[in-house]
Design a protein around this motif. Structure first.
Motif, PDB file in Angstrom:
ATOM      1  N   GLY A  84     -12.487   7.237  -3.001  1.00 11.31           N
ATOM      2  CA  GLY A  84     -12.329   8.685  -2.925  1.00 11.31           C
ATOM      3  C   GLY A  84     -10.858   9.050  -2.941  1.00 11.31           C
ATOM      4  O   GLY A  84     -10.132   8.714  -3.864  1.00 11.31           O
ATOM      5  N   GLU A  85     -10.408   9.699  -1.892  1.00  5.35           N
ATOM      6  CA  GLU A  85      -9.005  10.134  -1.795  1.00  5.35           C
ATOM      7  C   GLU A  85      -8.150   9.192  -0.943  1.00  5.35           C
ATOM      8  O   GLU A  85      -7.056   9.554  -0.526  1.00  5.35           O
ATOM      9  N   TYR A  86      -8.660   7.992  -0.687  1.00  7.24           N
ATOM     10  CA  TYR A  86      -7.945   7.047   0.161  1.00  7.24           C
ATOM     11  C   TYR A  86      -7.551   5.790  -0.607  1.00  7.24           C
ATOM     12  O   TYR A  86      -8.333   5.261  -1.386  1.00  7.24           O
ATOM     13  N   VAL A  87      -6.361   5.308  -0.334  1.00  6.28           N
ATOM     14  CA  VAL A  87      -5.909   4.030  -0.854  1.00  6.28           C
ATOM     15  C   VAL A  87      -6.298   2.981   0.175  1.00  6.28           C
ATOM     16  O   VAL A  87      -6.060   3.155   1.368  1.00  6.28           O
ATOM     17  N   VAL A  88      -6.912   1.894  -0.295  1.00 10.58           N
ATOM     18  CA  VAL A  88      -7.407   0.852   0.604  1.00 10.58           C
ATOM     19  C   VAL A  88      -6.828  -0.495   0.204  1.00 10.58           C
ATOM     20  O   VAL A  88      -6.900  -0.892  -0.954  1.00 10.58           O
ATOM     21  N   LYS A  89      -6.258  -1.185   1.176  1.00 13.88           N
ATOM     22  CA  LYS A  89      -5.752  -2.551   0.974  1.00 13.88           C
ATOM     23  C   LYS A  89      -6.816  -3.491   1.524  1.00 13.88           C
ATOM     24  O   LYS A  89      -7.237  -3.374   2.674  1.00 13.88           O
ATOM     25  N   LEU A 106      -2.145   6.973  -5.934  1.00 17.57           N
ATOM     26  CA  LEU A 106      -3.586   7.199  -5.879  1.00 17.57           C
ATOM     27  C   LEU A 106      -4.216   7.347  -7.258  1.00 17.57           C
ATOM     28  O   LEU A 106      -5.243   6.732  -7.556  1.00 17.57           O
ATOM     29  N   ARG A 151      -8.973   2.256  -4.597  1.00 19.88           N
ATOM     30  CA  ARG A 151      -9.142   3.628  -4.135  1.00 19.88           C
ATOM     31  C   ARG A 151     -10.600   3.823  -3.741  1.00 19.88           C
ATOM     32  O   ARG A 151     -11.511   3.339  -4.399  1.00 19.88           O
ATOM     33  N   ASP A 162     -11.317   4.050  -8.456  1.00 18.63           N
ATOM     34  CA  ASP A 162     -12.173   4.451  -7.333  1.00 18.63           C
ATOM     35  C   ASP A 162     -13.393   3.530  -7.322  1.00 18.63           C
ATOM     36  O   ASP A 162     -14.269   3.627  -8.177  1.00 18.63           O
ATOM     37  N   ILE A 198       0.826  -1.208   0.000  1.00 18.41           N
ATOM     38  CA  ILE A 198       0.000   0.000   0.000  1.00 18.41           C
ATOM     39  C   ILE A 198       0.862   1.261   0.000  1.00 18.41           C
ATOM     40  O   ILE A 198       0.469   2.301  -0.532  1.00 18.41           O
ATOM     41  N   ARG A 199       2.050   1.177   0.560  1.00 18.92           N
ATOM     42  CA  ARG A 199       2.934   2.343   0.616  1.00 18.92           C
ATOM     43  C   ARG A 199       3.489   2.721  -0.746  1.00 18.92           C
ATOM     44  O   ARG A 199       3.931   3.850  -0.949  1.00 18.92           O
ATOM     45  N   SER A 206     -15.890   3.462  -5.451  1.00 23.69           N
ATOM     46  CA  SER A 206     -17.184   4.091  -5.155  1.00 23.69           C
ATOM     47  C   SER A 206     -17.914   4.483  -6.436  1.00 23.69           C
ATOM     48  O   SER A 206     -19.106   4.795  -6.404  1.00 23.69           O
TER      49      SER A 206
END
Length: 89
Positions: free
Chosen positions: A58-63, A21, A56, A26, A16-17, A28
């Motif tokens: 929105g503005e977040y990266v999700v694992k 982005l 993704r 996304d 994730i690091r 959503s």
């Protein structure tokens, strides 16, 4: 989209690091036809996101991690809410 076990393992190991982005889908904004069989829905989702483990929102990266079990996400959310209600009250 045909994915081998090795391809899925590589996707799952994505860090994730290292995610950028703007290169992630996304989720959503993805719409999947819920009237289709599960296998077709899964295939459509994987085709839409590319890597089902790193997305993704929105503005977040999700694992995301997946487990092989009979419980659904809704079942787990219900368990969580019940447990949180017991702790807080």
């Amino acid at each position: 989209m045909e994915l081998s076990k090795e391809m899925l393992q590589n996707m799952e190991q994505a860090d994730i690091r290292d995610a950028v982005l703007d290169t992630l889908t996304d989720i959503s904004k993805i719409e999947i036809d819920r009237n289709k069989p599960i296998a077709e829905r899964v295939e459509a989702y994987v085709e839409a996101v590319g890597n089902p483990f790193l997305v993704r929102v929105g503005e977040y990266v999700v694992k995301i991690g997946y487990s092989d079990c009979e419980e659904t996400l809704n079942d787990r959310m219900e368990q969580y809410i019940r447990k949180a209600a017991e702790i807080n009250y």
